[in-house]
Design an enzyme around this catalytic site. Structure first.
Site, short mmCIF file in Angstrom:
data_model
loop_
_atom_site.label_atom_id
_atom_site.label_comp_id
_atom_site.label_asym_id
_atom_site.label_seq_id
_atom_site.Cartn_x
_atom_site.Cartn_y
_atom_site.Cartn_z
N ARG A 48 -3.96 8.02 46.77
CA ARG A 48 -2.92 9.06 46.74
C ARG A 48 -3.38 10.24 45.87
NH1 ARG A 48 0.31 11.81 42.56
NH2 ARG A 48 2.39 12.14 43.39
N VAL A 49 -3.19 11.45 46.38
CA VAL A 49 -3.44 12.67 45.62
C VAL A 49 -2.12 13.41 45.52
CG1 VAL A 49 -4.57 14.92 45.70
CG2 VAL A 49 -5.86 12.86 46.28
N GLY A 50 -1.80 13.92 44.33
CA GLY A 50 -0.54 14.63 44.15
C GLY A 50 -0.71 16.13 44.31
N THR A 75 5.38 20.79 37.48
CA THR A 75 5.31 19.36 37.22
C THR A 75 6.43 18.69 38.02
OG1 THR A 75 5.41 17.64 35.50
CG2 THR A 75 6.80 19.56 35.17
N GLY A 76 6.28 17.40 38.27
CA GLY A 76 7.34 16.70 38.99
C GLY A 76 6.81 15.83 40.10
N ASP A 77 7.67 15.56 41.06
CA ASP A 77 7.33 14.65 42.15
C ASP A 77 6.38 15.33 43.13
OD1 ASP A 77 7.15 13.05 44.33
OD2 ASP A 77 9.29 12.62 44.47
N GLY A 78 5.08 15.15 42.84
CA GLY A 78 4.06 15.88 43.58
C GLY A 78 4.02 15.58 45.06
N THR A 125 2.87 16.13 33.89
CA THR A 125 1.60 16.82 34.14
C THR A 125 1.48 17.96 33.16
OG1 THR A 125 1.24 16.45 36.51
CG2 THR A 125 0.74 18.62 35.75
N1 ASP Z 1 3.01 16.21 39.79
C1 ASP Z 1 2.19 15.11 39.40
C2 ASP Z 1 1.97 14.21 40.55
O1 ASP Z 1 2.92 13.94 41.28
C3 ASP Z 1 2.79 14.34 38.34
C4 ASP Z 1 3.84 15.08 37.64
O2 ASP Z 1 3.76 16.25 37.34
O3 ASP Z 1 4.84 14.49 37.33
O4 ASP Z 1 0.86 13.78 40.70
#
Ligand code: ASP
Length: 352
Positions: free
Chosen positions: A238-240, A261-264, A210
């Site tokens: 799905r919304v992150g 950023t990461g596993d939203g 992200t």
């Molecule tokens: N955080 C975002 C999501 O999970 C994607 C990401 O940053 O890796 O939608």
């Protein structure tokens, strides 16, 4: 005795970079990731430097829009992260650190310029978040063009995924078995054995990235924003964390800002950016603030992939990560190029 207590103190301290990156001066721009994301840093910084009328909010919009146009890493903008139906949808949020007003869109369909639509929500409504087809309708009313967000590449990725029996995917506690089948799925009764089976059998697809950015104008005004096409092969709808205030990003101009950023799906349960900015308010350094936010997630989810970058209102900055080596980019003061900082991951072991 003194030696012993020093040793004990060292043993008790979790592994930490605790490095202080002092401000290069204002204006200042910082964002998640290096590599292709540095074009966004440059665009936002140069906009602030080259025009007296560009605000911090403008800079964040310009930076995130640069990544949307460039399809940074395939994780921002059109043509990336197709969902189960092969459609790309976009999440974005923008926040003004002076007024604390924010605008966001989630699951935005068929419109490329997600951060600009989020800004239109901020400027042209009293709302904070619009979603799905109705966000698209709002965008079109505000002059944005409706177009297909798929590309040959995103269609090809989705077809390959389907050819692998839709592996890996985000379904759990359903039949047929989501670790071998594309569905259609029906829910299984929610008992503990089904849950254990799902966790063991159905790993999450690794697909997160992200752009989250914070900008500080030379006047000291701050803004933050996030833009992403979310997680690949997500369940449609799905919304992150990206469009969630305090999760994907957050800013309070009296204190500082944060981008994540990461596993939203997991990160949005912890509001790590809200946490990090509140940590700054209580006197932590940017690195300490980021590390505390990441540790709160690691304690419950030891495998989480995350990256959190934090900046105080002067432009001192720091970051923390888990699950991967994270990078972030910044440019400020009179720097003639963007710098990239590498952040090694903390581990759940650090919590013991
Ligand atoms: N955080 C975002 C999501 O999970 C994607 C990401 O940053 O890796 O939608």
């Amino acid at each position: 005795m003194v030696r012993e207590s020093i040793l004990l103190a060292l043993v008790a301290l979790p592994t930490s970079t605790l490095s202080l990156h002092t401000s290069p001066g204002l204006p200042f721009v910082i964002n998640t990731w290096g590599g292709p994301f540095t074009a966004a840093t440059d665009a936002a910084y140069l906009a602030l430097i080259n025009s007296a009328t560009v605000s911090a909010l403008d800079a964040v919009e310009i930076g995130c829009a640069t990544c949307e146009r460039n399809q940074c890493d395939g994780t921002v903008g059109f043509g990336g992260s197709p969902d189960e139906s092969c459609e790309t949808t976009l999440d974005a949020m923008i926040m003004d650190g002076t007024t604390m007003k924010s605008g966001a869109v989630a699951g935005l369909r068929r419109v490329k310029h997600a951060i600009a639509v989020a800004r239109a929500v901020l400027h042209h409504t009293r709302h904070s978040l619009l979603v799905g087809d109705l966000a698209t309708q709002f965008a079109v009313e505000n002059g944005f063009v409706e177009e297909n967000l798929s590309t040959e590449e995103s269609k090809g990725r989705c077809e390959e995924w389907r050819a692998r029996n839709c592996q890996a995917n985000y379904r759990m506690n359903v039949e047929p078995d989501p670790s071998t089948s594309c569905g259609p799925y029906k829910p299984l009764p929610l008992d503990q054995s089904a849950l254990a089976w799902a966790v063991a059998q159905n790993p999450e697809p690794p697909s997160h990235d992200t752009i989250s950015m914070v900008a500080i104008h030379s006047s000291g005004a701050m803004a933050a924003g996030t833009s992403t096409n979310g997680a690949s092969f997500k369940v449609p709808g799905r919304v992150g964390d990206g469009p969630i205030v305090g999760s994907g990003s957050y800013v309070d101009g009296d204190v500082g800002g944060c981008g994540a950023t990461g596993d939203g799906d997991i990160m949005m349960r912890f509001l790590p950016c809200y946490q990090a900015v509140e940590n700054l308010r209580r006197g932590m350094s940017p690195t300490e603030a980021a590390e505390d936010a990441v540790r709160r997630m690691l304690r419950k989810y030891p495998d989480i992939s995350s990256g959190v970058v934090v900046v105080n209102k002067k432009g001192d900055h720091g970051a923390a990560a888990s699950g991967w080596t994270f990078t972030y980019a910044y440019r400020g003061g009179e720097m003639n190029a963007t710098a990239v900082v590498t952040v090694p991951p903390l581990t759940a072991k650090d919590e013991l």
